[in-house]
Design a protein around this motif. Structure first.
Motif, PDB file in Angstrom:
ATOM      1  N   UNK A   1      79.505   9.930 -63.112  1.00 23.12           N
ATOM      2  CA  UNK A   1      78.672   9.876 -64.320  1.00 23.12           C
ATOM      3  C   UNK A   1      77.210   9.936 -63.893  1.00 23.12           C
ATOM      4  N   UNK A   2      76.335  10.153 -64.837  1.00 22.47           N
ATOM      5  CA  UNK A   2      74.905  10.173 -64.520  1.00 22.47           C
ATOM      6  C   UNK A   2      74.427   8.822 -64.003  1.00 22.47           C
TER       7      UNK A   2
ATOM      8  N   UNK B   1      71.891   5.912 -57.092  1.00 22.79           N
ATOM      9  CA  UNK B   1      72.368   5.400 -55.806  1.00 22.79           C
ATOM     10  C   UNK B   1      72.799   6.548 -54.887  1.00 22.79           C
ATOM     11  N   UNK B   2      73.420   7.574 -55.452  1.00 20.64           N
ATOM     12  CA  UNK B   2      73.807   8.765 -54.696  1.00 20.64           C
ATOM     13  C   UNK B   2      72.552   9.419 -54.101  1.00 20.64           C
TER      14      UNK B   2
ATOM     15  N   UNK C   1      69.750  16.901 -52.861  1.00 20.71           N
ATOM     16  CA  UNK C   1      70.696  15.848 -53.275  1.00 20.71           C
ATOM     17  C   UNK C   1      71.239  16.138 -54.674  1.00 20.71           C
ATOM     18  N   UNK C   2      70.374  16.609 -55.581  1.00 26.51           N
ATOM     19  CA  UNK C   2      70.819  16.936 -56.926  1.00 26.51           C
ATOM     20  C   UNK C   2      71.839  18.077 -56.881  1.00 26.51           C
ATOM     21  N   UNK C   3      71.585  19.076 -56.076  1.00 28.17           N
ATOM     22  CA  UNK C   3      72.528  20.178 -55.936  1.00 28.17           C
ATOM     23  C   UNK C   3      73.875  19.704 -55.418  1.00 28.17           C
ATOM     24  N   UNK C   4      73.875  18.778 -54.465  1.00 28.99           N
ATOM     25  CA  UNK C   4      75.118  18.234 -53.924  1.00 28.99           C
ATOM     26  C   UNK C   4      75.868  17.438 -54.991  1.00 28.99           C
ATOM     27  N   UNK C   5      75.127  16.645 -55.752  1.00 24.39           N
ATOM     28  CA  UNK C   5      75.725  15.837 -56.818  1.00 24.39           C
ATOM     29  C   UNK C   5      76.409  16.746 -57.848  1.00 24.39           C
TER      30      UNK C   5
END
Length: 170
Positions: free
Chosen positions: A21-22, A27-28, A49-53
């Motif tokens: 979830x968002x 933390x991610x 990091x956003x791309x990985x998420x």
């Protein structure tokens, strides 16, 4: 569209493996931007990091597998992530995991990875799983071995330095 377009929720004795979830993003992102991500090609920029998420979540409708967050049943705390990755970034289906600081050493990664591995084999019917890892990541290597993984020096890999552990029966 993939046969399994939505992420399942799995339960073990102590854990809930649930869709992302968002609320998991801060933390991610903090983990991926920290030195703790050094065994995952990091530290990473916020954009990376956003791309990985997004990659971890997008694999469900595209590939029929992806990532699940590891949650403690008692406290509700998110402890990390377990996933099956594939596609252009991974030559084979990869069983991967990470834990947030403070969650290590309690068997949670083993419990989560074993449950997700078993789901991938029995429900998704994936023929093979491997785990790619940095040669310096001894903790993950021990976990791969505990899960039944054995080094496969001939396995394809995108990074020639990566170790590849092939997972055999449960």
């Amino acid at each position: 569209m993939a046969e399994f377009s939505t992420a399942p929720t799995l339960e073990t004795e102590r854990l809930i493996l649930r869709p992302m979830t968002m609320a998991d993003w801060p933390e991610y992102a903090a983990l991926m931007r920290s030195d703790r991500a050094r065994f995952m090609g990091g530290p990473h920029s916020g954009d990376a990091a956003w791309g990985m998420f997004c990659h971890d979540a997008a694999q469900w409708p595209l590939m029929g597998h992806g990532a699940l967050m590891i949650e403690d049943k008692v406290s509700g705390a998110c402890l990390g992530q377990v996933g099956v990755n594939h596609g252009p970034l991974f030559p084979e289906h990869e069983l991967g995991w990470f834990l947030y600081e403070g969650a290590e050493g309690k068997g949670c990664a083993f419990e989560a990875a074993r449950a997700f591995r078993d789901w991938a084999r029995s429900v998704r019917r994936l023929p093979a799983l491997v785990s790619y890892m940095d040669p310096g990541n001894r903790r993950s290597a021990r976990l791969a071995e505990r899960l039944g993984g054995r080094l496969d020096p001939d396995a394809p890999r995108t990074d020639p330095r990566s170790l590849v552990y092939r997972h055999f029966g449960g």
